[in-house]
Scaffold this active site. Structure first.
Site, mmCIF file in Angstrom:
data_model
loop_
_atom_site.group_PDB
_atom_site.id
_atom_site.type_symbol
_atom_site.label_atom_id
_atom_site.label_comp_id
_atom_site.label_asym_id
_atom_site.label_seq_id
_atom_site.Cartn_x
_atom_site.Cartn_y
_atom_site.Cartn_z
ATOM 1 N N CYS A 120 -7.020 -16.773 29.055
ATOM 2 C CA CYS A 120 -8.200 -17.616 28.835
ATOM 3 C C CYS A 120 -9.477 -16.771 28.714
ATOM 4 O O CYS A 120 -9.647 -16.078 27.714
ATOM 5 C CB CYS A 120 -8.320 -18.668 29.934
ATOM 6 S SG CYS A 120 -9.542 -19.947 29.557
ATOM 7 N N HIS A 228 -3.521 -21.526 29.124
ATOM 8 C CA HIS A 228 -3.316 -21.327 30.560
ATOM 9 C C HIS A 228 -1.831 -21.231 30.891
ATOM 10 O O HIS A 228 -1.232 -22.166 31.446
ATOM 11 C CB HIS A 228 -3.993 -22.445 31.347
ATOM 12 C CG HIS A 228 -5.476 -22.307 31.398
ATOM 13 N ND1 HIS A 228 -6.120 -21.564 32.361
ATOM 14 C CD2 HIS A 228 -6.437 -22.775 30.567
ATOM 15 C CE1 HIS A 228 -7.434 -21.601 32.141
ATOM 16 N NE2 HIS A 228 -7.646 -22.327 31.058
ATOM 17 N N GLU A 230 -0.516 -19.705 33.190
ATOM 18 C CA GLU A 230 -0.269 -19.699 34.643
ATOM 19 C C GLU A 230 -0.009 -21.088 35.211
ATOM 20 O O GLU A 230 0.659 -21.223 36.243
ATOM 21 C CB GLU A 230 -1.454 -19.052 35.370
ATOM 22 C CG GLU A 230 -2.642 -19.942 35.662
ATOM 23 C CD GLU A 230 -3.464 -20.363 34.443
ATOM 24 O OE1 GLU A 230 -4.294 -21.277 34.560
ATOM 25 O OE2 GLU A 230 -3.275 -19.756 33.362
#
Length: 265
Positions: A120, A228, A230
Site C-alpha cells: 500500500c 492489502h 496482509e
C-alpha cells in the site's frame, strides 16, 4: 580440524516500518497488527518494529542483522516535496519522520540484497525512493475507478476483495500468484504516476492504475503491491502466496548469510 555450525533458522528477523502518531499525549512509533500477524503466520518470520528516526539510525548496520524488510501501509501519504508534487492539506496527512526512514531503508535494502516487501503506502514509498512520482486523488482523474475504501463501519467490508488486477507475464509476481487476472482489496487515493527507474510493472488495475511493481534485475525478492495482502492472508490464496514467497526469500537470505559464516581450519 574441520567444523561447521548453522543454528536452526525458525523465525529470521525482518525490519518493519512504523508510523509516528499521537496517543495518550505521547508520540508512538507503531504499525497495524494485521501486518505483524501476516508476517508471523504466513511468512513465518519475526517482525521487529523500526522507529522512524531517519538519519539517526544506522540502517546499514540494521541490514546486516535482519534478513528482510517490510514496508507497511498507512493512513498517511508520502510528502509531495519528496517527488516534486503539490503540498496541500487535501493530499495529507503526512508523516515526514516515516518518510525520512523508509525511503533510505528501501534503497539500502535493495543495495544490501535484503528481501523487500512493500504494501500500500509501501509501494508508493518504493516508487518515490527509486526516483518515481505519485498521482494524488486518482479517483478524480477522467476514466479512473474509485480505489478508495467504501464507507462502512465494518473493517471487513472496507477491506473486501472486490477489484480485478491483471498480473503481467514473466515477472516476479507471476511466478508467485500466476499470470492473468486476480482479485484484490486495493484501497488508496494515491498511486504510482511516473515509474521509478529500475522498477517494472507487475500488475495493473482495469483502469490502468499500477497495482504492483518489482525491482528490475533485483538480486533479491523486491516487490511492492498496492493492495492489502496482509488483511486476508489467512483465507485468500493470493495474499498467502505473496507473504509465503517473501518468507521463503527471507529464509534463503538468512541461510546464505549463515553459510558465509562457516568456519574451516
Amino acid at each position: 580440524m574441520t567444523y561447521s555450525h548453522i543454528e536452526k533458522i525458525d523465525q529470521p528477523l525482518i525490519a518493519v516500518s512504523t508510523d509516528v502518531c499521537q496517543l495518550y499525549n505521547y508520540l508512538w512509533h507503531a504499525t497495524p497488527q494485521q501486518y505483524l500477524e501476516a508476517a508471523i503466520t504466513a511468512a513465518g518470520v519475526f517482525p521487529v518494529l523500526i522507529p522512524s528516526f531517519g538519519y539517526r539510525l544506522n540502517l546499514d548496520q540494521l541490514l546486516t542483522t535482519v534478513d528482510g524488510v517490510m514496508i507497511t501501509g498507512s493512513g498517511s501519504n508520502v510528502h509531495p516535496s519528496l517527488y516534486g508534487g503539490d503540498t496541500n492539506e487535501a493530499n495529507g496527512p503526512y508523516d515526514l519522520a516515516r518518510d525520512s526512514t523508509t525511503l533510505p531503508l528501501i534503497r539500502k535494502a535493495i543495495d544490501h540484497r535484503v528481501p523487500l516487501l512493500a504494501v500500500c503506502r509501501g509501494i508508493q514509498e518504493m516508487n518515490v525512493a527509486l526516483g518515481g512520482t505519485l498521482a494524488t486523488e486518482i479517483q478524480d482523474r477522467p476514466g479512473s475507478l474509485d480505489h478508495r475504501a467504501p464507507e462502512s463501519d465494518s473493517r471487513d467490508e472496507q477491506f473486501a476483495i472486490r477489484q480485478n488486477v491483471t498480473i503481467e507475464p514473466g515477472g516476479c509476481l507471476a511466478g508467485v500468484v500466476g499470470t492473468g487476472e486476480i482479485r484484490v482489496n486495493s484501497l488508496h487515493r494515491q498511486a504510482v504516476d511516473r515509474l521509478g527507474p529500475g522498477l517494472q510493472v507487475e500488475g495493473v488495475a482495469e483502469d490502468g492504475t499500477v497495482e504492483a511493481v518489482s525491482v528490475r534485475n533485483a538480486r533479491a525478492f523486491a516487490v511492492g503491491v498496492q493492495w492489502h495482502a496482509e488483511y486476508w492472508v489467512k483465507s485468500d490464496t493470493v495474499s498467502e502466496r505473496i507473504f509465503r514467497a517473501f518468507g521463503d526469500a527471507v529464509r534463503a537470505h538468512a541461510a546464505a548469510k549463515a553459510g558465509v559464516g562457516l568456519l574451516t581450519s
